[in-house]
Every structure is written in structure tokens, then in C-alpha cells.
Design a protein around this motif. Structure first.
Motif, PDB file in Angstrom:
ATOM      1  N   ALA A  67       0.817  -1.212   0.000  1.00 57.02           N
ATOM      2  CA  ALA A  67       0.000   0.000   0.000  1.00 57.02           C
ATOM      3  C   ALA A  67       0.852   1.263   0.000  1.00 57.02           C
ATOM      4  O   ALA A  67       0.303   2.369   0.001  1.00 57.02           O
ATOM      5  CB  ALA A  67      -0.924   0.004   1.214  1.00 57.02           C
ATOM      6  N   LYS A  68       2.173   1.091   0.003  1.00 56.04           N
ATOM      7  CA  LYS A  68       3.136   2.199  -0.051  1.00 56.04           C
ATOM      8  C   LYS A  68       3.106   3.089   1.192  1.00 56.04           C
ATOM      9  O   LYS A  68       3.456   4.278   1.118  1.00 56.04           O
ATOM     10  CB  LYS A  68       2.929   3.061  -1.320  1.00 56.04           C
ATOM     11  N   VAL A  69       2.737   2.533   2.341  1.00 52.36           N
ATOM     12  CA  VAL A  69       2.822   3.296   3.588  1.00 52.36           C
ATOM     13  C   VAL A  69       4.297   3.573   3.878  1.00 52.36           C
ATOM     14  O   VAL A  69       5.146   2.671   3.777  1.00 52.36           O
ATOM     15  CB  VAL A  69       2.167   2.519   4.753  1.00 52.36           C
ATOM     16  N   VAL A  70       4.604   4.787   4.218  1.00 52.03           N
ATOM     17  CA  VAL A  70       5.988   5.206   4.446  1.00 52.03           C
ATOM     18  C   VAL A  70       6.670   4.296   5.471  1.00 52.03           C
ATOM     19  O   VAL A  70       6.119   4.016   6.540  1.00 52.03           O
ATOM     20  CB  VAL A  70       6.033   6.675   4.899  1.00 52.03           C
ATOM     21  N   ASN A  71       7.850   3.806   5.104  1.00 53.55           N
ATOM     22  CA  ASN A  71       8.710   2.970   5.954  1.00 53.55           C
ATOM     23  C   ASN A  71       8.161   1.562   6.210  1.00 53.55           C
ATOM     24  O   ASN A  71       8.759   0.810   6.992  1.00 53.55           O
ATOM     25  CB  ASN A  71       9.002   3.636   7.302  1.00 53.55           C
ATOM     26  N   ALA A  72       7.062   1.175   5.570  1.00 52.41           N
ATOM     27  CA  ALA A  72       6.485  -0.146   5.846  1.00 52.41           C
ATOM     28  C   ALA A  72       7.466  -1.272   5.497  1.00 52.41           C
ATOM     29  O   ALA A  72       7.640  -2.218   6.280  1.00 52.41           O
ATOM     30  CB  ALA A  72       5.174  -0.320   5.087  1.00 52.41           C
ATOM     31  N   GLN A  73       8.086  -1.205   4.312  1.00 51.86           N
ATOM     32  CA  GLN A  73       9.027  -2.257   3.940  1.00 51.86           C
ATOM     33  C   GLN A  73      10.267  -2.237   4.830  1.00 51.86           C
ATOM     34  O   GLN A  73      10.800  -3.295   5.196  1.00 51.86           O
ATOM     35  CB  GLN A  73       9.438  -2.115   2.473  1.00 51.86           C
ATOM     36  N   ALA A  74      10.716  -1.058   5.203  1.00 51.42           N
ATOM     37  CA  ALA A  74      11.883  -0.957   6.086  1.00 51.42           C
ATOM     38  C   ALA A  74      11.592  -1.554   7.457  1.00 51.42           C
ATOM     39  O   ALA A  74      12.471  -2.173   8.083  1.00 51.42           O
ATOM     40  CB  ALA A  74      12.302   0.511   6.221  1.00 51.42           C
ATOM     41  N   VAL A  75      10.364  -1.407   7.944  1.00 49.16           N
ATOM     42  CA  VAL A  75       9.972  -2.041   9.208  1.00 49.16           C
ATOM     43  C   VAL A  75      10.014  -3.554   9.071  1.00 49.16           C
ATOM     44  O   VAL A  75      10.583  -4.263   9.919  1.00 49.16           O
ATOM     45  CB  VAL A  75       8.563  -1.571   9.638  1.00 49.16           C
ATOM     46  N   LYS A 103      14.982  -2.717   9.308  1.00 48.36           N
ATOM     47  CA  LYS A 103      15.920  -1.599   9.127  1.00 48.36           C
ATOM     48  C   LYS A 103      15.555  -0.391   9.976  1.00 48.36           C
ATOM     49  O   LYS A 103      16.427   0.425  10.308  1.00 48.36           O
ATOM     50  CB  LYS A 103      15.985  -1.211   7.656  1.00 48.36           C
ATOM     51  N   VAL A 104      14.261  -0.246  10.282  1.00 50.54           N
ATOM     52  CA  VAL A 104      13.812   0.823  11.181  1.00 50.54           C
ATOM     53  C   VAL A 104      12.821   0.231  12.177  1.00 50.54           C
ATOM     54  O   VAL A 104      12.250  -0.844  11.947  1.00 50.54           O
ATOM     55  CB  VAL A 104      13.147   2.001  10.417  1.00 50.54           C
ATOM     56  N   LYS A 105      12.604   0.923  13.259  1.00 49.23           N
ATOM     57  CA  LYS A 105      11.668   0.442  14.271  1.00 49.23           C
ATOM     58  C   LYS A 105      10.220   0.649  13.810  1.00 49.23           C
ATOM     59  O   LYS A 105       9.932   1.572  13.032  1.00 49.23           O
ATOM     60  CB  LYS A 105      11.904   1.177  15.580  1.00 49.23           C
ATOM     61  N   PRO A 106       9.294  -0.171  14.300  1.00 52.49           N
ATOM     62  CA  PRO A 106       7.877  -0.009  13.926  1.00 52.49           C
ATOM     63  C   PRO A 106       7.343   1.394  14.198  1.00 52.49           C
ATOM     64  O   PRO A 106       6.429   1.857  13.519  1.00 52.49           O
ATOM     65  CB  PRO A 106       7.167  -1.061  14.786  1.00 52.49           C
ATOM     66  N   GLU A 107       7.927   2.075  15.178  1.00 54.09           N
ATOM     67  CA  GLU A 107       7.469   3.426  15.517  1.00 54.09           C
ATOM     68  C   GLU A 107       7.691   4.422  14.375  1.00 54.09           C
ATOM     69  O   GLU A 107       7.117   5.514  14.388  1.00 54.09           O
ATOM     70  CB  GLU A 107       8.182   3.926  16.778  1.00 54.09           C
ATOM     71  N   GLU A 108       8.523   4.061  13.409  1.00 53.76           N
ATOM     72  CA  GLU A 108       8.790   4.953  12.278  1.00 53.76           C
ATOM     73  C   GLU A 108       7.853   4.713  11.100  1.00 53.76           C
ATOM     74  O   GLU A 108       7.990   5.337  10.046  1.00 53.76           O
ATOM     75  CB  GLU A 108      10.258   4.815  11.846  1.00 53.76           C
ATOM     76  N   LEU A 109       6.890   3.816  11.257  1.00 53.95           N
ATOM     77  CA  LEU A 109       5.884   3.593  10.222  1.00 53.95           C
ATOM     78  C   LEU A 109       5.088   4.875   9.996  1.00 53.95           C
ATOM     79  O   LEU A 109       4.802   5.614  10.944  1.00 53.95           O
ATOM     80  CB  LEU A 109       4.943   2.459  10.655  1.00 53.95           C
ATOM     81  N   THR A 161      -8.597  11.012  15.235  1.00 50.41           N
ATOM     82  CA  THR A 161      -8.041  11.400  13.932  1.00 50.41           C
ATOM     83  C   THR A 161      -6.774  10.599  13.653  1.00 50.41           C
ATOM     84  O   THR A 161      -5.806  10.679  14.419  1.00 50.41           O
ATOM     85  CB  THR A 161      -7.724  12.898  13.872  1.00 50.41           C
ATOM     86  N   LEU A 162      -6.774   9.879  12.567  1.00 47.91           N
ATOM     87  CA  LEU A 162      -5.635   9.053  12.169  1.00 47.91           C
ATOM     88  C   LEU A 162      -5.086   9.575  10.850  1.00 47.91           C
ATOM     89  O   LEU A 162      -5.844   9.811   9.900  1.00 47.91           O
ATOM     90  CB  LEU A 162      -6.075   7.593  12.000  1.00 47.91           C
ATOM     91  N   GLU A 163      -3.769   9.726  10.777  1.00 47.17           N
ATOM     92  CA  GLU A 163      -3.124  10.171   9.541  1.00 47.17           C
ATOM     93  C   GLU A 163      -2.183   9.079   9.038  1.00 47.17           C
ATOM     94  O   GLU A 163      -1.335   8.594   9.787  1.00 47.17           O
ATOM     95  CB  GLU A 163      -2.353  11.459   9.770  1.00 47.17           C
ATOM     96  N   ILE A 164      -2.337   8.702   7.772  1.00 45.64           N
ATOM     97  CA  ILE A 164      -1.475   7.691   7.161  1.00 45.64           C
ATOM     98  C   ILE A 164      -0.808   8.328   5.943  1.00 45.64           C
ATOM     99  O   ILE A 164      -1.489   8.886   5.080  1.00 45.64           O
ATOM    100  CB  ILE A 164      -2.272   6.445   6.743  1.00 45.64           C
ATOM    101  N   THR A 165       0.516   8.225   5.895  1.00 43.44           N
ATOM    102  CA  THR A 165       1.287   8.848   4.822  1.00 43.44           C
ATOM    103  C   THR A 165       1.900   7.771   3.927  1.00 43.44           C
ATOM    104  O   THR A 165       2.547   6.836   4.425  1.00 43.44           O
ATOM    105  CB  THR A 165       2.396   9.743   5.398  1.00 43.44           C
TER     106      THR A 165
END
Length: 548
Positions: A146-154, A158-164, A173-177
Motif C-alpha cells: 500500500a506504499k505506507v511510508v517505511n512499511a518495507q523498512a519495518v 531496518k527501522v523500528k515499527p514506531e517509524e511507520l 483522527t488518524l493520519e497515514i502517509t
């Protein structure tokens, strides 16, 4: 109209296999119809056959249709579907975007079954958990698709889940980038893997959080009991935000894998709605005896035989292509199944939104030419009477899968002569694990749409996709799928790219696509509201009622 490839000898083989199926099931086709119009049990209870024992009731630990059928009754994501299969608001009352990259969702007032409010923080936790390598979800790469930022890196650690790229602006209110514009992003959010789970309950109970005494849900039904390999019982959740519109109080889901037994129990009044796989050899008689109780909804699913590309003999494209050419799909569809299925010349079903259909060159070849080419390819790969091609074909427990596996082995043996197939039957959970760990050579598979858009099929062949159990790896294919989400790509151009991706799969004989499904099942006449038009097959018990 009978296809030219449906020869008398093939038809005889198909009829013989159908007879074998009937013998295996121990069910005759005499008139056992019970066309009752009044329900024998309580008017607020429903029994549905779900076809298999679920491997889990954790939305992040499953990948199959039987599991999603259950979890759809218990959990509601940001979006959901109506009885026609259209995307509608779920936990999100509304959403907006100006560029198809930054999406803002406004949540409704809703509660978990324990009375806690459902918040944007629940979705942040859940989406992070989905991609976290510690979860080991079979759908780990869904948000990457779905191209969520940092999803593949998580997923890659390579990055922590908190960087999703998911954050709570406030409780509602939820924001998805996203890194690329995905115009169908809300449609993707109907899927099981992106439904919310309750952090407090998971942290308190660990792997036991899905036990009936522990589980907390946000959907119309909660888990009352779970008898392994027998039944799951769901009871109405009074905390569900739209509970006032629900009329069914109790839903029992059975794990009957044999379609003949399913039909037998339906006729005996023990099942109100069967699974969506009726016995082919009984089909005509069932329509004659039960009439409108036989329904035939569309179904965006494709049946296939998956190669394990990581080891011989299926690391050789010549072997893969030879077996694909020699499989008599027409006899399977017209002589064995006979329920409106279509031969699959591509992975994505023809009715899928956003698809420009692809036709391979070999579609126009007659049987003789296909077999001649198959023999040539196997000879080039070093196989002959003195060095036969031997492999194992894995399938999960089901009469129809067995019949088709027997038929496939017979087609290859009859057409090519020096192909020896060993059939291996495993129960659902074991079968899934065998495929996920590439301990198979060839396996029966079926993929059903997670949402109604071609990417739901084609994404699964990307080299880094967690559902790519055969480990097909093509940089050219990956590049085509990446281009589908370029910012300047029009819907028409995207459809062209999908067709090119299908052509790449065909060139590589990535998998043997066999047929496109239909979804025939039996539904008692007193059941109201069961959709016959939803191509996703996402039935929900909350939408059903029982005629008094």
C-alpha cells in the motif's frame, strides 16, 4: 458450448474422476432435499459451514479465507464493505486526501467489547504490529504494498515499527502517509490484516489473547466458544456501535472440509448456509431438487498450481512451461467442475476492476501443438523415459482438490509419458506452513481478492511480498508493479502495466493458473440478505436475518 480441446478421451477421464469423488464422499445423488421454509432451530441463530479449522483468530497471524470469514464478524477496520461489495465507512466515519498520499481518517464513536473506546491509537498499534518482524505475520508486507511510508523498512528490520508512516493526531483522527499516490488505498483497508486489535489485551495475555475468555473485539460478534476441528460459536456484541440493526444473536461456524458431508448436513437441517464449494458430481441434481436454494455468486479468485522456484526441478523455466502447456484446463473446467468456472489464462480474474486482460500466445494452440512443445522443452531440460521428471504435488484436505490433483497427474502422465507425480495431502494449517517455508515442490493454491483491484493479485508475485510462497523473483515484474503507482500514471496506463505484468508471469511460467472460481453454495430459503452480487464474497452475519 464445448471447447475444441474437450476430447472424448479427456471427457471419459473426467467422468471417471467425478465418479471417484462421489465414491470418496460416500454420498449418492438421490433426492434427499429438505426444502423447508421454516427454520427448525431458534429464529435468531445461524449455522454456517466455514470449510476448515482456522489456523488462528489473530488478524495478524492468518492469511486464509476461512480465517477472514470469522474475523470479519468480530473486527471492523477503518473501512468495510456493503452487501454489494462496495467500500463503505467502518470505524472511520469519513476520510480525505488532496494527493492520494496523505490520508486523514476521522473515527466514529465506537467501543471495544470491554467498554473501552476505539481510538486512532489502536490503529497505530495494530499497523505497527502487522509489520513488526517479531509478529511474523504472513501479511507483513501488506502495508508495504500500500506504499505506507517505511512499511518495507519495518518488515526488513531496518527501522523500528514506531517509524511507520501512521500517526494519531488525536483520539479520533488518524493520519497515514504513503510514499506514492495510491488512489484505491481506502479499498485496501477492508482487509483482515489491517483491522484493529486491542493492545492492552494482547500485552496482558500474549498468545492466549484470542481465547474466548480473553478476546476483546470491536465488531458485531464476540467469541463465545471454540471447539478445535469442530465449531466456533459467536455471540452478539452489545457494545458494537451499530448493534441495534443486528438481528442474528448467535452464529455457529463449522469446520467441515468435505463438500459431500457439507451438503448432507445441510439437507439434514444441521447447516443453514454451506461453504462455497459444492460437489461437482451432485451439482445438477442439487439445482433440480433445491432450485433457488442453490446460489451462484461471483468470486474474484484464481485456482493455481504453485512452483517452488528455489530448488529443482522448478528452478528451470523449461520444466515449468512444459507442465503448464500440458495441463488440460478445459477438461478440468468443462468436464470435472462444470459450475461456470473459466479457464485462467492470467492470474487476475477478468472481472477485476482496473484490469486490461492478457491472452498468451499458447491460448490459440491446439492440444497437439501444446504437447509437442511441452515434450520439446522437457527434452531440452534433460528429461526422458530413462530420466523421468518426478515431483510431489501438495494439496490441502478437500475432495475437490484431491480430484483435481489426480486429474492433473493423469494429464501429465498421459500427455508426456515420463512424468511421475506423488500426491501429498495435508490438513489446512500444516499445508500453509509447508508452503510458507518452501518445503514443497508444487502445491495447489487459490488466491481470492483482498479488495477489488488488480494489484491485490499481482502484488503477491513481487519478490519481497510475504504471500509469495513460491519465491518467484523477477526484477522486470517488480519494476512493472512499481511503475503502476508512479504519480503521473493514469488508470488506463496502470491497466496496461498490469497486462504487461501478466505477460511477464506467462513468459516465466511463474505458476500454472488453472481456473477462475465461481462460488456456488446452498442457502436455506428462510435466510434473508445473503448477497449474490458481492464479487469479494465478504458476507457478514450482521446483514442477515431469518424469516419467521
Amino acid at each position: 458450448m464445448k471447447h475444441p480441446l474437450l476430447t472424448p478421451s479427456r471427457l471419459a477421464l473426467a467422468v471417471g474422476l467425478s465418479a471417484l469423488l462421489a465414491a470418496c464422499g460416500g454420498e449418492s445423488t438421490d433426492k434427499q432435499a429438505t426444502q423447508s421454509t421454516a427454520k427448525a432451530t431458534k429464529a435468531d441463530e445461524l449455522t454456517i459451514n466455514n470449510g476448515a479449522e482456522p489456523e488462528s483468530l489473530d488478524p495478524h497471524k492468518v492469511s486464509g479465507v476461512p480465517e477472514s470469514n470469522i474475523l470479519r464478524q468480530m473486527f471492523v477496520g477503518l473501512t468495510t464493505t456493503d452487501p454489494d461489495g462496495k467500500t463503505i465507512p467502518g470505524m472511520a466515519e469519513s476520510w480525505e486526501t488532496t494527493d492520494n498520499k496523505v490520508w486523514t481518517f476521522k473515527l466514529r464513536d465506537a467501543k471495544w467489547s470491554n467498554g473501552d473506546p476505539v481510538t486512532a491509537h489502536d490503529f497505530v498499534y495494530s499497523m505497527r504490529r502487522l509489520g513488526d518482524p517479531a509478529t511474523a505475520s504472513p501479511y507483513a508486507t501488506y502495508l508495504a504494498d500500500a506504499k505506507v511510508v517505511n512499511a518495507q523498512a519495518v518488515v526488513d528490520g531496518k527501522v523500528k515499527p514506531e517509524e511507520l508512516g501512521v500517526k494519531a493526531i488525536d483520539d479520533k483522527t488518524l493520519e497515514i502517509t504513503l510514499s506514492e499516490p495510491v488512489p484505491y488505498f481506502p479499498d485496501m483497508l477492508i482487509h483482515t490484516s489491517v483491522k484493529p486489535v486491542n493492545q492492552k489485551v494482547i500485552e496482558a495475555h500474549g498468545d492466549k489473547w484470542t481465547a474466548p475468555e480473553n478476546i476483546v473485539v470491536n465488531g458485531p460478534y464476540k467469541l463465545a466458544s471454540w471447539q478445535v476441528n469442530e465449531r466456533i460459536v459467536l455471540e452478539r456484541n452489545p457494545q458494537y456501535y451499530d448493534d441495534a440493526k443486528t438481528t442474528i444473536n448467535k452464529v455457529t461456524l463449522l469446520a467441515v472440509s468435505a463438500s459431500t458431508t457439507d451438503v448432507q448436513r445441510y439437507k439434514a437441517g444441521e447447516i443453514d448456509i454451506t461453504y462455497d464449494a459444492l460437489p461437482p458430481e451432485q451439482y445438477d441434481q442439487l439445482k433440480k431438487d433445491l432450485g433457488a436454494e442453490v446460489i451462484e455468486p461471483p468470486k474474484l479468485c484464481t485456482y493455481y498450481y504453485e512452483f517452488n522456484h528455489t530448488k529443482a526441478p522448478f528452478d528451470d523455466v523449461r520444466v515449468r512451461k512444459a507442465l503448464s502447456l500440458a495441463l488440460d484446463r478445459d477438461t478440468i473446467v468443462d468436464g470435472i467442475l462444470k459450475q461456470g468456472q473459466k479457464v485462467a489464462y492470467q492470474f487476475t480474474p477478468e472481472a477485476t476492476q482496473g484490469m486490461k486482460n492478457f491472452e498468451p500466445e499458447w491460448k490459440s494452440w491446439d492440444k497437439a501443438k501444446r504437447i509437442e512443445e511441452a515434450k520439446k522443452l522437457l527434452a531440452e531440460a534433460g528429461y526422458s523415459e530413462s530420466n523421468p521428471l518426478k515431483f510431489e504435488l501438495l494439496y490441502n484436505t478437500n475432495e475437490q482438490h484431491k480430484t483435481l490433483a489426480v486429474a492433473a497427474a493423469a494429464f501429465w502422465k498421459e500427455s508426456l509419458g515420463f512424468v511421475e507425480v506423488n500426491l501429498n495431502n495435508q490438513e489446512w494449517k500444516t499445508y500453509l506452513e509447508t508452503r510458507r517455508t518452501q518445503k514443497h515442490e508444487m502445491a495447489r493454491g487459490g488466491w481470492c481478492a483482498d479488495y477489488n483491484e488488480a494489484s491485490t493479485f499481482l502484488n503477491t508475485f513481487k519478490s519481497d511480498n510475504s504471500s509469495n510462497y513460491g519465491k518467484y523473483n523477477s526484477p522486470a515484474f517488480d519494476q512493472l508493479m512499481t511503475r503502476t503507482l508512479s504519480g503521473d500514471v493514469t488508470p488506463e496506463q496502470r491497466a496496461d502495466l498490469y497486462a504487461q505484468a501478466e505477460a511477464e508471469l506467462d513468459k516465466d511460467s511463474a505458476t500454472i493458473f488453472v481456473y477462475q472460481y465461481t462460488a456456488p453454495r446452498l442457502v436455506k430459503p428462510y435466510i434473508q440478505g445473503f448477497s449474490v452480487v458481492d464479487p469479494l464474497g465478504n458476507w457478514q452475519a450482521k446483514d442477515l436475518s431469518i424469516k419467521q
